[in-house]
Write a protein that holds these residues in place. Structure first.
Motif, PDB file in Angstrom:
ATOM      1  N   GLY A 271       0.810  -1.228   0.000  1.00  0.00           N
ATOM      2  CA  GLY A 271       0.000   0.000   0.000  1.00  0.00           C
ATOM      3  C   GLY A 271       0.834   1.265   0.000  1.00  0.00           C
ATOM      4  O   GLY A 271       0.326   2.346   0.277  1.00  0.00           O
ATOM      5  N   ASP A 272       2.129   1.152  -0.301  1.00  0.00           N
ATOM      6  CA  ASP A 272       3.019   2.312  -0.230  1.00  0.00           C
ATOM      7  C   ASP A 272       3.426   2.866  -1.592  1.00  0.00           C
ATOM      8  O   ASP A 272       4.213   3.800  -1.666  1.00  0.00           O
ATOM      9  N   LEU A 273       2.905   2.290  -2.660  1.00  0.00           N
ATOM     10  CA  LEU A 273       3.257   2.808  -3.984  1.00  0.00           C
ATOM     11  C   LEU A 273       2.272   3.916  -4.327  1.00  0.00           C
ATOM     12  O   LEU A 273       1.169   3.670  -4.785  1.00  0.00           O
ATOM     13  N   LEU A 274       2.684   5.157  -4.087  1.00  0.00           N
ATOM     14  CA  LEU A 274       1.748   6.274  -4.249  1.00  0.00           C
ATOM     15  C   LEU A 274       1.704   6.778  -5.681  1.00  0.00           C
ATOM     16  O   LEU A 274       0.821   7.533  -6.032  1.00  0.00           O
ATOM     17  N   PHE A 275       2.704   6.424  -6.498  1.00  0.00           N
ATOM     18  CA  PHE A 275       2.687   6.845  -7.903  1.00  0.00           C
ATOM     19  C   PHE A 275       2.751   5.617  -8.818  1.00  0.00           C
ATOM     20  O   PHE A 275       2.956   4.507  -8.353  1.00  0.00           O
ATOM     21  N   ARG A 276       2.533   5.858 -10.112  1.00  0.00           N
ATOM     22  CA  ARG A 276       2.603   4.781 -11.096  1.00  0.00           C
ATOM     23  C   ARG A 276       4.003   4.773 -11.714  1.00  0.00           C
ATOM     24  O   ARG A 276       4.629   5.821 -11.842  1.00  0.00           O
ATOM     25  N   VAL A 277       4.450   3.590 -12.102  1.00  0.00           N
ATOM     26  CA  VAL A 277       5.831   3.451 -12.569  1.00  0.00           C
ATOM     27  C   VAL A 277       5.901   2.770 -13.924  1.00  0.00           C
ATOM     28  O   VAL A 277       5.260   1.735 -14.149  1.00  0.00           O
ATOM     29  N   TYR A 278       6.682   3.362 -14.805  1.00  0.00           N
ATOM     30  CA  TYR A 278       7.029   2.748 -16.091  1.00  0.00           C
ATOM     31  C   TYR A 278       8.517   2.475 -15.980  1.00  0.00           C
ATOM     32  O   TYR A 278       9.323   3.403 -16.018  1.00  0.00           O
ATOM     33  N   CYS A 279       8.882   1.211 -15.809  1.00  0.00           N
ATOM     34  CA  CYS A 279      10.242   0.894 -15.354  1.00  0.00           C
ATOM     35  C   CYS A 279      11.130   0.409 -16.504  1.00  0.00           C
ATOM     36  O   CYS A 279      11.005  -0.728 -16.968  1.00  0.00           O
TER      37      CYS A 279
END
Ligand SMILES: [Zn+2]
Length: 554
Positions: A271-279
């Motif tokens: 529950g700590d991923l506050l943003f979206r990521v394109y890795c």
């Protein structure tokens, strides 16, 4: 690729001219309505609105307060925006979130204004570190210390004699070691330079402690990572908090490793991923990724595999970018390449053939030419619809580069905050060259799709600083660099939102406030369109929302 189908069984093609967008969504019960706002949607068909309705983490209606409030049911929460400005969330298309989060957890932040202060900070950390263990520093920047010179081996030995020390430059392409560190890495005066890197020697042929590019590798090999899986997750949690409070809702991790990818997933589970990521995945892992059947676009709207990353030359802030003309005041210094054309081609072709987007770091004009050679060759050999080749940074351009980029529709990801924040480094490039650097005006006029990109830690990430830098081309001390590259506030917002989405094949999913898109947004304390461009950086971010949930509230 990457664009998810629209939800809720409704079409995104609702908006025949003159039709209020919310009409198609009347039967959707919103979870949340934000109303009485000054909404800039970045949707050209419907640029201004007062209210949005959100359901299941997506916008379901955008329009006037009256029309949207009409959709409320008994269970709809309503938030009065009190005329505040609302924009789509910002997309930082090239940054290093997982890595910088870990650095903030563990290393000494050397963003200090004198060598003495850096020595004191390292000494303090060494006092708490068992002998023999590494003391590591980051964000060191020689142009921001009052001493007018770089850190030396002697400085570091004087501060920390008994622990190996490695301080990395903010630009990320050079580092500074003490004697104990050289010993552990088995580097001495006679060690030959690796290809694409240097152990710097002084006039008397002694090592200065400064190492760059691939000469850093022997140190990285002997520095125990010491990070547990929990540390990786904690690093993501920390940097996500730091970034979302400035209005960033999506990031491109420009140099991800499998552990970073895992960290983003772990943070999400917790529950700590506050943003979206394109890795992005570095080329050294690409064969294993391909073998596993993974390619660009794999994942979902929270954690997605991006392109493959390679590096063609050095850094702008570290003054190692490979230029056609030498650095001002250094007539023999043209910067350094970090990879041969054949290397870039070999990895690039392999990844591209397996369905990967390519993102190659190139700052100097000569390095950009090299990358374009590679992209043109690969595209000739394997034509593909919509490859969206990216040149990471793409700093110093010329007419021929722009023509070649147009032919392939290459995406540039120029540094957004450098003019404002790193103005003092621009003297090494000079007034004339600055007219062709971070060239947003030229990119937009050529019909290209540049992004907002901080490259944090080398660059600062707040989107409002990016806006000010791009709109004014003026540094913190009031010096103007390349006024011909100024763009408007409206263009800068578009670059920071829609173009970021396009660069990750997600323009149908985010980048604007439209029904069907993800409810990622930012609420500002003042309206950037009405702000004096010289104070854009001071506009407070009041709230940030990702997927219909507030991830930051001031
Ligand atoms: Zn980078």
């Amino acid at each position: 690729m990457g664009a998810a189908a629209l939800p809720l069984g409704t079409s995104s093609k609702f908006s025949a001219a003159g039709t209020p967008p919310q009409r198609s969504f009347e039967r959707t019960e919103p979870d949340l309505i934000l109303y009485n706002g000054n909404v800039w949607t970045v949707d050209s068909r419907n640029p201004r609105a007062q209210a949005v309705a959100i359901s299941g983490g997506r916008f379901v209606a955008v329009g006037s307060s009256d029309d949207v409030l009409h959709l409320a049911s008994g269970r709809t929460r309503k938030v009065d925006l009190e005329q505040k400005t609302m924009l789509p969330g910002f997309i930082d298309a090239h940054t290093h979130p997982a890595e910088s989060g870990r650095l903030h957890l563990r290393q000494v932040d050397c963003d200090l204004r004198s060598i003495a202060k850096i020595q004191a900070a390292l000494r303090e950390r060494a006092a708490k570190t068992p002998p023999g263990q590494w003391v590591l520093g980051f964000k060191y920047d020689d142009t921001k210390t009052s001493d007018g010179r770089r850190l030396t081996l002697q400085d570091l030995d004087a501060a920390v004699p008994d622990h190996p020390v490695l301080v990395t430059h903010r630009g990320g392409h050079e580092a500074f070691a003490n004697s104990a560190a050289l010993k552990v890495a088995k580097v001495d005066q006679a060690t030959p330079d690796p290809t694409g890197g240097q152990f710097e020697h002084d006039a008397a042929d002694h090592l200065t402690g400064r190492i760059n590019e691939r000469a850093i590798e022997p140190f990285n090999k002997v520095i125990p990572s010491g990070y547990t899986r929990d540390d990786f997750r904690e690093g993501v949690k920390l940097i996500a908090k730091m970034m979302t409070r400035t209005g960033i809702t999506s990031v491109g991790d420009a140099l991800g490793t499998p552990e970073d990818l895992q960290a983003y997933q772990d943070a999400r589970d917790g529950g700590d991923l506050l943003f979206r990521v394109y890795c992005f995945i570095h080329s050294s892992w690409i064969d294993r990724m391909i073998a596993a059947g993974v390619r660009t676009g794999f994942g979902d709207e929270w954690v997605r595999v991006g392109g493959m990353k390679q590096v063609a030359d050095g850094a702008i802030s570290g003054r190692t970018a490979r230029l056609s003309q030498p650095y001002v005041g250094h007539p023999n210094d043209y910067g350094t390449f970090s990879a041969t054309e054949e290397e870039l081609y070999d990895y690039g072709r392999r990844a591209y053939a397996a369905g990967w987007q390519l993102g190659t770091h190139a700052n100097g004009d000569v390095a950009i030419d090299r990358v374009l050679n590679v992209y043109e060759r690969i595209y000739r050999e394997i034509p593909r619809k919509d490859p969206r080749f990216r040149i990471e940074h793409c700093t110093l351009i010329n007419d021929s580069i722009i023509q070649r980029m147009r032919a392939l529709n290459v995406i540039p990801t120029p540094f957004s905050t450098y003019v404002y924040y790193h103005g003092e480094k621009m003297q090494y490039y000079g007034e004339e060259r600055l007219k062709h650097m971070f060239a947003l005006r030229t990119f937009l006029d050529a019909g290209l799709r540049p992004t907002q990109s901080s490259d944090y830690p080398p660059g600062e990430f707040p989107p409002m600083m990016a806006l000010q830098s791009e709109v004014t081309r003026t540094d913190m001390n009031g010096h103007v660099w390349g006024a011909n590259q100024r763009i408007s506030v409206e263009e800068a917002i578009y670059v920071g939102t829609m173009n970021g989405a396009y660069a990750s094949y997600e323009e149908n999913l985010k980048g604007s406030i439209e029904p069907g898109k993800l409810a990622d947004l930012v609420v500002l304390g003042r309206d950037p369109f009405k702000e004096d461009p010289a104070t854009l950086v001071t506009i407070p971010v009041e709230r940030t929302m990702v997927g219909g949930k507030w991830v930051y509230e001031s």
